[in-house]
Design an enzyme around this catalytic site. Structure first.
Site, PDB file in Angstrom:
ATOM      1  CD  GLU A   1     -33.220 -14.231  10.635  1.00 32.65           C
ATOM      2  OE1 GLU A   1     -33.148 -12.835  10.349  1.00 32.65           O
ATOM      3  OE2 GLU A   1     -33.288 -14.828  11.776  1.00 32.65           O
TER       4      GLU A   1
ATOM      5  CD1 TRP B   1     -39.114 -17.452  14.891  1.00 33.17           C
ATOM      6  CD2 TRP B   1     -40.062 -19.121  13.588  1.00 33.17           C
ATOM      7  NE1 TRP B   1     -38.069 -18.284  14.423  1.00 33.17           N
ATOM      8  CE2 TRP B   1     -38.642 -19.123  13.459  1.00 33.17           C
ATOM      9  CE3 TRP B   1     -40.535 -20.242  13.011  1.00 33.17           C
ATOM     10  CZ2 TRP B   1     -38.015 -20.021  12.969  1.00 33.17           C
ATOM     11  CZ3 TRP B   1     -39.956 -21.122  12.233  1.00 33.17           C
ATOM     12  CH2 TRP B   1     -38.747 -21.035  12.162  1.00 33.17           C
TER      13      TRP B   1
ATOM     14  CG  ASP C   1     -35.892 -16.728  18.994  1.00 34.92           C
ATOM     15  OD1 ASP C   1     -35.864 -18.096  18.941  1.00 34.92           O
ATOM     16  OD2 ASP C   1     -34.940 -16.099  18.675  1.00 34.92           O
TER      17      ASP C   1
HETATM   18  C1  DGY Z   1     -31.553 -14.110  18.692  1.00 36.82           C
HETATM   19  O1  DGY Z   1     -30.644 -13.624  19.298  1.00 36.82           O
HETATM   20  O2  DGY Z   1     -32.610 -13.753  17.973  1.00 36.82           O
HETATM   21  C2  DGY Z   1     -31.601 -15.650  18.723  1.00 36.82           C
HETATM   22  O3  DGY Z   1     -32.722 -16.173  18.117  1.00 36.82           O
HETATM   23  C3  DGY Z   1     -31.270 -16.201  19.935  1.00 36.82           C
HETATM   24  O4  DGY Z   1     -30.820 -17.315  19.645  1.00 36.82           O
END
Ligand code: DGY
Length: 425
Positions: A392, A349, A163
């Protein structure tokens, strides 16, 4: 055969299992996510083979008539997530988002098929999925590669799965924020704000969603209508690997037409991938299609192509880049080069290590004989779990757990690594 990490991973899969789909983690991500499901099915396949097929079948039950498989399926209401169905407004029978995610399902289904104990069932279930996966791939090439270059563009950072990667900074800065209105982020109620994208990035993410909604979610129009159009080597590598694996599956399942189509897509894409190679950076780079220029940014997206069948020389150079990163990192693989200015070891990221990326890259390295660096990556992945639990993502220098806890695909990857290394039978 019991092993404490295996048992811990199985417990997380069970905790996040809602019967016919699995949430990535309760709270932060309370619905079904596309590539999370596909990758989680890998670990699940060792625990409950039939349940693993169901995970992928559920995803494809919500495929759009045009072939797209959405990135989120909002199976039931949950006020704890933003942006929910009312923001997307896609008007699907079961609400979904209106963009997609890395197409890793072809790869996952091949794995499920190859390791199946119940072969008749696996044959039937794979055969039913095959045309649906092919339709999804066809949708990508038709709507995201209108000039037939062989590679597809993403039109929203969320599609990449990476993202807030710095790969998108320049392209995202061209996305306006005017008129986006007020909204309340929910992610930072579940995870530390310092581990997540910034609010300015969220404004641009939401602007794009509203812009696409204003086009009536006609996915054939969105590529040209989007100010954000980036060709990501990592995203394409995953798609092309799935095309190649689909071609392999089609051969096993006597589906020659799908086989030929999938192989043509894979071959054409692999040839086009060469245009993304940068000799100066010794890795692949994103290409900003909206302005027609490469993106000068050292992220793991440019290393992921080793997951697919790139030429041996390219694979060797990626291995060398990873060896260089390994000398500068405690826990492989940083999602952003630690020497680069945007690096932030805890922020999503912009630096953190992700086990799913480690798994895909190690898979390609092993296939191409770069076993030493692959073993380092797998070893570091297991160390992270021992030291910091099933998080995560992780700070690649300190190993600190980041983002959401009790994470499904992290658990699934631990099962994969334990099986690969003989840690469990
Ligand atoms: C989030 O909501 O962070 C997701 O990665 C979007 O899909």
């Amino acid at each position: 055969m019991s092993h404490p990490l295996y048992d811990g991973a199985v417990e997380i899969l069970a905790r996040n299992d809602l019967g016919h789909y699995t949430v990535p983690t309760h709270g932060l991500y309370p619905f079904q996510w596309n590539w999370d499901s596909a990758l989680s099915a890998l670990g699940q396949s060792y625990v409950n083979e039939s349940r693993a097929w169901t995970e992928i079948e559920t995803l494809f039950d919500h495929q759009w008539p045009d072939g797209m498989v959405p990135h989120i399926i909002f199976h039931k209401e949950d006020e704890g997530y933003f942006p929910g169905p009312s923001v997307w407004g896609t008007e699907r029978p079961v609400p979904t988002s209106g963009i997609s995610q890395p197409a890793v399902t072809g790869f996952a289904v091949r794995k499920l098929f190859e390791r199946a104990k119940d072969l008749p069932s696996a044959r039937a279930r794979a055969k039913a999925l095959l045309p649906k996966i092919q339709a999804w791939h066809d949708w990508f090439f038709a709507t995201r590669d209108p000039e037939e270059t062989g590679l597809v563009a993403i039109i929203h950072p969320w599609e990449s799965g990476r993202d807030n990667s710095a790969d998108w900074n320049a392209a995202l800065s061209r996305v306006p924020t005017e008129g986006v209105g007020d909204f309340q982020r929910r992610d930072i109620q579940h995870a530390a704000a310092a581990h997540r994208p910034t609010t300015e990035q969220y404004q641009r993410y939401i602007w794009l969603v509203k812009h696409f909604r204003a086009q009536g979610w006609d996915t054939a129009k969105l590529h040209d209508a989007s100010p954000f159009r980036v060709v990501d080597p990592g995203f394409n590598a995953i798609l092309l690997r799935s095309c190649a694996d689909l071609a392999w599956l089609a051969e096993q399942l006597d589906e020659p037409a799908i086989g030929a189509r999938a192989k043509t897509q894979s071959d054409k894409g692999l040839a086009a991938m060469e245009h993304l190679w940068s000799d100066r950076h010794q890795q692949y780079l994103c290409y900003d299609r909206a302005i027609g220029a490469p993106v000068d940014c050292l992220t793991v997206g440019g290393l992921l192509p080793v997951f697919t069948a790139i030429a041996p020389d390219r694979s060797a150079r990626i291995a060398a880049r990873l060896e260089d990163l390994a000398r500068r990192t405690t826990y492989m693989i940083p999602s952003h080069d630690p020497h680069a200015p945007e690096y932030d070891g805890e922020r999503y990221w912009l630096g953190p290590a992700w086990l799913i990326v480690n798994y895909m890259i190690a898979d390609g390295l092993n296939r191409d004989g770069h076993t030493e660096i692959a073993a380092r990556i797998v070893g570091d992945s297991m160390k992270l779990i021992v030291e910091s639990g099933f998080s995560e993502y992780y700070d690649p220098m300190t190993g600190a757990p980041c983002g959401g806890p009790h994470f499904t695909w992290t658990a699934a990857m631990v099962i994969e690594f334990l099986k690969q290394t003989g840690g469990v039978e």
